[in-house]
Every structure is written in C-alpha cells, then in structure tokens.
Scaffold this motif. Sequence first.
Motif: not given
Length: 278
Positions: A22-30
């Motif tokens: 989920l940290d990867v998903v957050v970074s993609v969103f950012a």
Amino acid sequence: MFQSKQNHGTSLSQFLISYGSLDVVVSVFANFSFFSTLFQIPLRIPLLLFYFVSVWGLYLLDHLWDAKRELDPKRERSQVYLGHQTKIQWGIGISLLLSVSLGIFWELDFLFDNLTYFLSFAISLLLVVKGLSPIPKELLVSFFYTWGILLPFPWENGLREITFLFFLHAFSNVLFTYNLDRDLDKRQNALVFSRFFSYDAMQFFLRLFLLVGFFFLCLTTYSMTTPLLFGLALGLSYLWLFVTTFLVRNTTTLKSLAELSYLPMFLPQIIFFFSGLP
C-alpha cells in the motif's frame, strides 16, 4: 488475520503498508497528484482506480513469486506471503479482475492510445521472468515506472527537465531498495547492478545521483525552468530519500520510508487546494 507465530508477529499495519504494497499505491497517488497539478489536467477516477489496482496486484504477484523462488532461510516477507498464500492469490485475482474491468468498460481509449507502453512492458516483464533481459532490473523498473506515471500527461509542454529529474529520483529509489535485496537477487542470479558493485559502492552511486539531481533541480528552479512550488516538492522528495539512505533500520522499514519519499509530491495540490478556499 495476518498475525501468527510463523510470521514472527508481523502486524496487520506492517503487512498492509509494506508487505501489502500500500505504500507503493500511496506513492503512485502522490506522483499523479503532482503531475496533474503541474500540467493542470484533472485525473479521472476510473483511471486512478485502474492504476491503483493494477500496481497493487502487480506488486503482490512479484512478492509472491519471489517468496516461492527464495531458498531457505526465507525472509520474513516470504514467510508471511507463503503462510497466507491463498489470501494473497485472492487479492491478486480480484485486482486483476478489477483492472481488466476498468480498462475495458471505462479506459479502453486510454489503453489503445498507449498500446506501445503496455506491449513494451509485457515483453520486458516476460524477458525478466525468463532471465533473458539484457538490461538491469533497476533501470527497467524506474524507466517503466516513470513512463507509466507520465502516460496521462502531455510530453510536448517544455517541462522535460522536471520529468527527467523525477526519473532520476525514481532510479535512485529503485537502486536503494534493490541494494537492500542484493543477497536475494544474487541467489536468484538476477541481472542487477548490485551484482557488479559492493553495497557501499551502490550506496555511494545512488547518493551521488541524488546530489546531482538535487543540484540541477535547484538550477532549473532558480532559472524558472521548473516552477518554484513544484521544484520545492520534488526537492523535498530528494532530501527525504537522501536522509533515508543513512538511516539504520530493518529492511522492511527502509523500503517503506524510501517509497514514502514521494509524499512531498502532494504539496502543490495541497497548496492550490487551500489557496482556492474563500
């Protein structure tokens, strides 16, 4: 649900944030938020969801594949994935189904417009799986990550400098995380830069890339080639990752901190949001 004696007390939050990608998903969103604000192009909700579930499923599949191939003694992440293999497979299957559904029913034009990217990615992934890729994995991952993030945005707007500096940050990030996994990649005979350089040498090179990138970012921001607010956001991401490379933590924490170094990329969107309030 994800706690057991076999996984050495891995918490649900740790699983979701790092092991669950989920940290990867957050970074993609950012990063989407950053470029959406930079190019003044609002992102469609179906497109965001398509990216989120696709990236999430792909990372889960990659981690499960690593866990199955890893020799004993297995890392904690591999033990967690193998211990909850059925749940992970359900997650991968659901993400694949959602990704295909979103692509066909809402983003078919986007898929066809960027068919070159998806075909190139699929071919490169196949070559990596078969061990036939002539290009180190760090370079492939950072290249396709950057290209994928930029797909919804125009390339002909004269902001090539900031997109290259974004790529340099992504490349340094991938070098850092792959350097942490050097023993696993070596055992699996993967083509990575860490096969040719020591751990300290890799740390030196990625810090050098970050310093060079930060220096040129300052130059482009000073010359107004890069807008000030966006230069500040990317500069903070550079500093976050640079500091992370000096921290002494376990591998899982360091990987999450590196991935979350993209959090400052939300800054322009936050500033513009509050500046628009009455």
